[in-house]
Design an enzyme around this catalytic site. Structure first.
Site, PDB file in Angstrom:
ATOM      1  N   LYS A   4       1.490   3.736  11.057  1.00 49.89           N
ATOM      2  CA  LYS A   4       2.523   2.958  11.762  1.00 49.89           C
ATOM      3  C   LYS A   4       3.346   3.880  12.646  1.00 49.89           C
ATOM      4  O   LYS A   4       3.678   4.991  12.255  1.00 49.89           O
ATOM      5  CB  LYS A   4       3.435   2.257  10.754  1.00 49.89           C
ATOM      6  CG  LYS A   4       2.701   1.246   9.899  1.00 49.89           C
ATOM      7  CD  LYS A   4       3.649   0.554   8.951  1.00 49.89           C
ATOM      8  CE  LYS A   4       2.886  -0.409   8.063  1.00 49.89           C
ATOM      9  NZ  LYS A   4       2.282   0.238   6.888  1.00 49.89           N
ATOM     10  N   GLU A  29      -6.099  -1.852  -1.911  1.00 50.85           N
ATOM     11  CA  GLU A  29      -4.850  -1.481  -2.591  1.00 50.85           C
ATOM     12  C   GLU A  29      -4.024  -2.713  -2.958  1.00 50.85           C
ATOM     13  O   GLU A  29      -4.282  -3.813  -2.478  1.00 50.85           O
ATOM     14  CB  GLU A  29      -4.042  -0.535  -1.693  1.00 50.85           C
ATOM     15  CG  GLU A  29      -3.882  -1.071  -0.289  1.00 50.85           C
ATOM     16  CD  GLU A  29      -2.485  -0.975   0.237  1.00 50.85           C
ATOM     17  OE1 GLU A  29      -1.549  -1.211  -0.541  1.00 50.85           O
ATOM     18  OE2 GLU A  29      -2.329  -0.721   1.440  1.00 50.85           O
TER      19      GLU A  29
END
Length: 302
Positions: free
Chosen positions: A161, A26
């Site tokens: 996360k 990405e």
């Protein structure tokens, strides 16, 4: 029709033709994930690691309104220097950025879409988006999760996360039938740390086993991707207590300042970096390298 919008680099085109393993990468990590020049250095290193492990890297972005699968070093440098000026692009943003001939850095969802259009099945990133804390009030849920439910691309990541609600993220993935595979682990990694207190669905111990799982899933025509959770290498992980405390403090501050929506993640990450004295950036870089390596091995076996 797609040819009008999609530009595949010569290297990636050749790999597709010869059925060589390819790993999608990405570009949000380049423009928004790290400061210049670390972002460019990291992106080029990730490509090198993919090559060293026997696959072809395809960094994905939108440049001047063209969907690009495979960037040149100059294009990576360009995105790295422009940094935050480049728009962060998910599914809903792609038509706008293309129609306006703008530049766009693709999120996990955006990258999955362009990888899928290109015919790439394996994608390496840092961490996926998820269900935000207090989502029951805000409905703040990353578009990455719907993309995983609908697009046939496997995402190798270090979990999500822990600024997110990991329990709710797993529940949401389960609802949409997205398998979460732990590479040599039964516990979902939480990006900076190897532990989270949550279990993955399945533990698989080799890239071959993961490739076999994916092959069966898609041959059975079971739509959607899979999360391949690959824990950060032990020597780079951060102290669980320290990182949890840093994140809790950052979340309180974001609430106080009224930071919402897609501004939340960059704010929290920069706060965590500040609180941990920059250590979190080093961890971030190492886990991306680790994911690139595993993704290349899976792509090879697939």
């Amino acid at each position: 029709m797609l040819e009008k919008y999609l530009v595949i680099s010569d290297e990636v085109r050749k790999a597709l033709k010869e059925q060589k393993p390819i790993v999608a990468l990405e570009s949000t990590i380049i423009s928004h994930g790290m400061p210049y020049p670390q972002n460019v250095e990291t992106a080029l290193n990730v490509e090198r690691i993919v090559r060293e492990n026997g696959a072809v890297p395809a960094t994905i972005a939108i440049i001047n309104g063209k969907l690009k699968a495979g960037l040149t070093d100059d294009e990576i440098e360009y995105l790295g220097k422009k940094g935050q000026e480049v728009m962060k692009v998910s599914r809903r943003d792609i038509p706008y950025v293309v129609a306006k001939k703008m530049d766009g850095a693709t999120t996990v969802a955006g990258t999955m879409i362009i990888a899928s259009m290109t015919g790439i099945k394996v994608f390496a990133t840092g961490g996926i988006g998820g269900v935000h804390r207090n989502a029951q009030d805000t409905f703040d849920i990353s578009a990455d999760l719907q993309e995983l439910a609908n697009t046939d691309v496997a995402v190798v990541c270090a979990g999500a996360k822990s600024i997110l609600d990991l329990g709710l993220t797993l529940e949401y993935l389960e609802t949409f039938g997205v398998p979460v595979i732990g590479y040599k682990t039964e516990e979902l990694p939480a990006f900076y740390t190897r532990k989270s207190g949550y279990k993955v669905n399945f533990k698989l111990d080799t890239p071959e086993e993961i490739a076999e799982f994916l092959k069966v899933k898609w041959e059975l025509d079971l739509k959607g991707g899979a999360v391949i959770a690959n824990p950060i290498p032990e020597k780079y992980q951060m102290d669980y207590e320290i990182i949890t405390k840093a994140i809790d403090n950052a979340i309180k501050e974001a609430e106080k300042l009224g930071i919402k929506g897609k501004e939340t993640t960059p704010f929290l990450l920069s706060k965590v970096k500040e609180i941990t004295g920059g250590k979190s950036l080093e961890s971030n870089i190492q886990l991306v390298y680790n994911n690139a390596k595993l993704a290349a091995q899976i792509a090879k076996d697939l």
